[in-house]
Design a protein around this motif. Structure first.
Motif, PDB file in Angstrom:
ATOM      1  N   VAL A  24       8.558  20.803   0.516  1.00 17.87           N
ATOM      2  CA  VAL A  24       7.162  20.685   0.095  1.00 17.87           C
ATOM      3  C   VAL A  24       6.306  21.405   1.127  1.00 17.87           C
ATOM      4  CG1 VAL A  24       5.216  19.119  -0.329  1.00 17.87           C
ATOM      5  CG2 VAL A  24       7.519  18.506  -1.115  1.00 17.87           C
ATOM      6  N   VAL A  25       5.384  22.227   0.649  1.00 22.58           N
ATOM      7  CA  VAL A  25       4.453  22.945   1.519  1.00 22.58           C
ATOM      8  C   VAL A  25       3.039  22.555   1.105  1.00 22.58           C
ATOM      9  CG1 VAL A  25       3.614  25.202   2.284  1.00 22.58           C
ATOM     10  CG2 VAL A  25       6.044  24.892   1.735  1.00 22.58           C
ATOM     11  N   VAL A  26       2.206  22.172   2.066  1.00 20.82           N
ATOM     12  CA  VAL A  26       0.825  21.840   1.739  1.00 20.82           C
ATOM     13  C   VAL A  26      -0.084  22.980   2.186  1.00 20.82           C
ATOM     14  CG1 VAL A  26       0.543  20.505   3.882  1.00 20.82           C
ATOM     15  CG2 VAL A  26      -1.079  20.204   2.005  1.00 20.82           C
ATOM     16  N   GLY A  27      -0.973  23.397   1.289  1.00 19.54           N
ATOM     17  CA  GLY A  27      -1.871  24.515   1.541  1.00 19.54           C
ATOM     18  C   GLY A  27      -1.684  25.569   0.462  1.00 19.54           C
ATOM     19  N   ALA A  28      -2.657  26.469   0.329  1.00 23.14           N
ATOM     20  CA  ALA A  28      -2.531  27.512  -0.696  1.00 23.14           C
ATOM     21  C   ALA A  28      -3.088  28.846  -0.208  1.00 23.14           C
ATOM     22  CB  ALA A  28      -3.228  27.077  -1.987  1.00 23.14           C
ATOM     23  N   GLU A  88      16.771  24.486  -2.690  1.00 19.96           N
ATOM     24  CA  GLU A  88      16.998  24.352  -4.127  1.00 19.96           C
ATOM     25  C   GLU A  88      15.675  24.288  -4.883  1.00 19.96           C
ATOM     26  OE1 GLU A  88      19.495  20.981  -4.790  1.00 19.96           O
ATOM     27  OE2 GLU A  88      21.082  21.713  -3.444  1.00 19.96           O
ATOM     28  N   THR A  89      14.715  23.574  -4.296  1.00 16.00           N
ATOM     29  CA  THR A  89      13.371  23.503  -4.889  1.00 16.00           C
ATOM     30  C   THR A  89      12.337  23.663  -3.784  1.00 16.00           C
ATOM     31  OG1 THR A  89      13.156  21.093  -4.650  1.00 16.00           O
ATOM     32  CG2 THR A  89      14.164  21.921  -6.690  1.00 16.00           C
ATOM     33  N   VAL A  90      11.257  24.372  -4.100  1.00 11.62           N
ATOM     34  CA  VAL A  90      10.123  24.511  -3.186  1.00 11.62           C
ATOM     35  C   VAL A  90       8.859  24.228  -3.991  1.00 11.62           C
ATOM     36  CG1 VAL A  90       8.843  25.975  -1.604  1.00 11.62           C
ATOM     37  CG2 VAL A  90      11.321  26.274  -1.831  1.00 11.62           C
ATOM     38  N   THR A  91       8.075  23.249  -3.511  1.00 14.38           N
ATOM     39  CA  THR A  91       6.846  22.867  -4.207  1.00 14.38           C
ATOM     40  C   THR A  91       5.658  23.019  -3.266  1.00 14.38           C
ATOM     41  OG1 THR A  91       8.053  21.237  -5.535  1.00 14.38           O
ATOM     42  CG2 THR A  91       5.655  21.011  -5.427  1.00 14.38           C
ATOM     43  N   VAL A  92       4.659  23.742  -3.725  1.00 10.85           N
ATOM     44  CA  VAL A  92       3.416  23.901  -2.977  1.00 10.85           C
ATOM     45  C   VAL A  92       2.389  22.943  -3.555  1.00 10.85           C
ATOM     46  CG1 VAL A  92       1.511  25.461  -2.408  1.00 10.85           C
ATOM     47  CG2 VAL A  92       3.867  26.311  -2.389  1.00 10.85           C
ATOM     48  N   ALA A 102       5.271  34.678  -5.562  1.00  8.53           N
ATOM     49  CA  ALA A 102       5.842  33.343  -5.367  1.00  8.53           C
ATOM     50  C   ALA A 102       6.223  32.707  -6.708  1.00  8.53           C
ATOM     51  CB  ALA A 102       4.850  32.459  -4.616  1.00  8.53           C
ATOM     52  N   VAL A 103       5.355  32.841  -7.685  1.00  2.00           N
ATOM     53  CA  VAL A 103       5.637  32.285  -9.011  1.00  2.00           C
ATOM     54  C   VAL A 103       6.863  32.950  -9.621  1.00  2.00           C
ATOM     55  CG1 VAL A 103       4.761  32.079 -11.373  1.00  2.00           C
ATOM     56  CG2 VAL A 103       3.251  31.588  -9.438  1.00  2.00           C
ATOM     57  N   PHE A 134       4.093  24.920  -8.188  1.00  5.70           N
ATOM     58  CA  PHE A 134       2.748  24.644  -7.677  1.00  5.70           C
ATOM     59  C   PHE A 134       2.198  23.376  -8.331  1.00  5.70           C
ATOM     60  CE2 PHE A 134       3.347  29.013  -6.576  1.00  5.70           C
ATOM     61  CZ  PHE A 134       2.630  29.195  -5.402  1.00  5.70           C
ATOM     62  N   MET A 135       1.670  22.494  -7.506  1.00  8.39           N
ATOM     63  CA  MET A 135       1.026  21.274  -7.989  1.00  8.39           C
ATOM     64  C   MET A 135      -0.413  21.298  -7.485  1.00  8.39           C
ATOM     65  SD  MET A 135       4.016  18.370  -7.486  1.00  8.39           S
ATOM     66  CE  MET A 135       2.976  17.101  -8.186  1.00  8.39           C
ATOM     67  N   TRP A 136      -1.341  21.540  -8.380  1.00 11.40           N
ATOM     68  CA  TRP A 136      -2.756  21.635  -8.030  1.00 11.40           C
ATOM     69  C   TRP A 136      -3.381  20.252  -8.013  1.00 11.40           C
ATOM     70  CZ3 TRP A 136      -2.964  26.308  -6.293  1.00 11.40           C
ATOM     71  CH2 TRP A 136      -2.226  27.330  -6.911  1.00 11.40           C
ATOM     72  N   LEU A 137      -4.533  20.155  -7.343  1.00 13.72           N
ATOM     73  CA  LEU A 137      -5.275  18.893  -7.266  1.00 13.72           C
ATOM     74  C   LEU A 137      -4.370  17.754  -6.799  1.00 13.72           C
ATOM     75  CD1 LEU A 137      -7.356  19.326 -10.538  1.00 13.72           C
ATOM     76  CD2 LEU A 137      -8.211  19.492  -8.192  1.00 13.72           C
ATOM     77  N   THR A 138      -3.597  18.062  -5.749  1.00 15.92           N
ATOM     78  CA  THR A 138      -2.613  17.118  -5.229  1.00 15.92           C
ATOM     79  C   THR A 138      -2.688  17.143  -3.703  1.00 15.92           C
ATOM     80  OG1 THR A 138      -1.177  17.611  -7.129  1.00 15.92           O
ATOM     81  CG2 THR A 138      -0.172  16.499  -5.241  1.00 15.92           C
TER      82      THR A 138
END
Length: 471
Positions: free
Chosen positions: A288-292, A309-313, A332-333, A339-343
């Protein structure tokens, strides 16, 4: 005329997400000349692209010479303004600068000229030619206009040093790390900016007579007073490399990294080649990465290439407010980053061994704009999501490095802890001392730091030329 830019060839996503080789291949000569032909060659009164460039490159001029097949002249024009064009052609946010101001793009019917891709092509051509030449200038410390010390071998430091060397000064750069380049070396991944290119551009700066001494922490290894005794002027371009954290529960668990540490291990110290190199880095299965911003894109894509295996921003605002370059987000996409927005992360959870197991986030909604001009994120009560993770990378920005600042208390700082300096000249509160780049503005772009270096070089030259003696 072509309606859209000449496309640039790239590694296919399924291939590139497993290696650290450069993603974009760049133009060949035919493609570059086709794209150069799209330039309108606007008259003097409409130099919109030049106005959009922080270092004022004669964009019309270098593209005109390229269009006519005069590559040597095109490179000469480009290098007279920009000391690091192979780098800028790859990492500058041209869409917000020169290309954003392009007259053709403003028409609405056409895409802007691909100025960055043309800059990269011309600069790479010039680098190849330069490899076959040995033009190192031996500068005497005695027969010069003056002596200038530069703290930090990042974009602003390299620029001010190169410009002053061209003016006839002896310049010495003091760099804390074991390799020069600053954020170009430790921050930007190989797949976006190959380090071979960075070091070749550094060699160009050295060929002008600039001396670079690494492993020197100014304020510890050498004092400010010692520098002021030896040099006629000092430029501080140390960047803003101190990591910023969220200050949430569990942030000290094993598996939580700052983006600064993670990317430095991967980029500067080649941890992706471990155990062939000595530097390890945690390889997460679920990241998990926080920031955009661009740093978040770099960290997430690096984690993927290391074998995740999975990477979620996760980002507390929406895609519309994302500060990252559109091109890097699209890459990246394509590579499969989620990508999880408003999180917004609010807690890191771990097991009895102190190892990260998940990141708890709160869902957000957007309210009225805040001081940044973006809509302010507001927490939604009782709306949470828990994301399994064994690696969490915090990429929410950096702060000023305090080692030098603590050793130089005479320097006036602003309310954010950065050096207070004139935005035009870079002059600080201490006579004979200039500053520029992220240590003044906070995290910004490579080309903006270079622009600060160019302006400071001019101011330093005027100062020394008008002053007899030293401090």
């Amino acid at each position: 005329m072509l309606r859209n830019k000449v496309p640039v060839k790239k590694q296919p996503p399924e291939e590139r997400k497993h290696n650290f080789q450069e993603v974009a291949y760049g133009y060949c000569l035919e493609e570059a000349m086709m794209e150069a032909d799209r330039c309108l060659q606007c008259p003097d009164s409409a130099y919109n692209c030049i106005n959009g460039c922080p270092v004022g490159v004669d964009i019309r001029g270098f593209i005109r010479e390229l269009k006519e097949g005069n590559l040597a002249k095109s490179a000469e024009i480009l290098k007279s303004y920009n000391n690091l064009p192979s780098i800028c052609g790859r990492v500058c946010p041209q869409e917000n600068q020169c290309e954003g101001a392009c007259t053709l793009g403003k028409s609405g019917a056409f895409e802007p000229v691909a100025i960055g891709r043309l800059e990269r092509f011309v600069a790479d051509w010039e680098r190849v030619q330069r490899k076959n030449e040995k033009n190192n200038i031996q500068v005497s410390k005695d027969n010069v206009k003056g002596k200038v010390a530069v703290v930090g071998a990042g974009p602003s430091g390299l620029t001010v040093a190169a410009d002053l060397a061209k003016m006839g000064y002896y310049v010495k750069i003091f760099e804390a790390l074991h390799k020069p380049g600053g954020v170009l070396t430790y921050g930007i991944p190989e797949f976006r900016l190959p380090k071979e290119i960075v070091f070749e551009e550094v060699e160009y700066v050295k060929s002008l007579g600039v001396e670079i001494e690494t492993d020197v922490v100014v304020g510890k290894t050498i004092t400010i007073d010692e520098m002021r005794e030896e040099f006629d002027a000092i430029f501080i371009g140390t960047g803003a490399g101190t990591p910023r954290f969220l200050n949430i529960p569990g942030e000290n668990l094993n598996g939580v990294y700052s983006s600064s540490e993670f990317l430095t291990r991967v980029n500067l110290m080649k941890a992706y080649e471990f155990p062939l190199v000595d530097t390890p880095v945690k390889v997460g299965k679920h990241v998990v990465v926080v920031g955009a911003g661009n740093v978040a894109m770099d960290a997430s894509r690096s984690a993927l290439r290391l074998g995740a295996e999975t990477v979620t921003v996760v980002y507390r605002r929406s895609e519309e407010e994302m500060p990252a370059r559109k091109e890097e987000y699209e890459n990246a996409v394509e590579e499969g980053i989620n990508f999880m927005w408003l999180t917004n992360p609010i807690e890191c959870k771990g097991n009895e061994k102190g190892e990260l197991t998940s990141v708890v986030c709160q869902k957000m909604k957007l309210g009225e704009p805040d001081s940044s001009g973006r809509r302010r994120p507001i927490p939604i009560e009782n709306s949470y999501v828990e994301i399994p993770a064994d690696l969490f990378i915090v990429a929410i920005g950096q702060e000023s490095n305090k080692v030098l600042l603590n050793a130089f208390p005479e320097l006036k700082l602003n309310k954010w802890g950065y050096i207070e300096a004139d935005p035009v000249t870079g002059v600080t509160s201490v006579e004979g001392v200039w500053a520029g780049g992220d240590i003044v503005t906070g995290a910004a772009t490579v080309i903006e730091a270079m622009g600060a270096g160019k302006r400071a070089a001019k101011a330093i030259d005027e100062y020394i030329s008008s002053k007899v003696g030293k401090f």
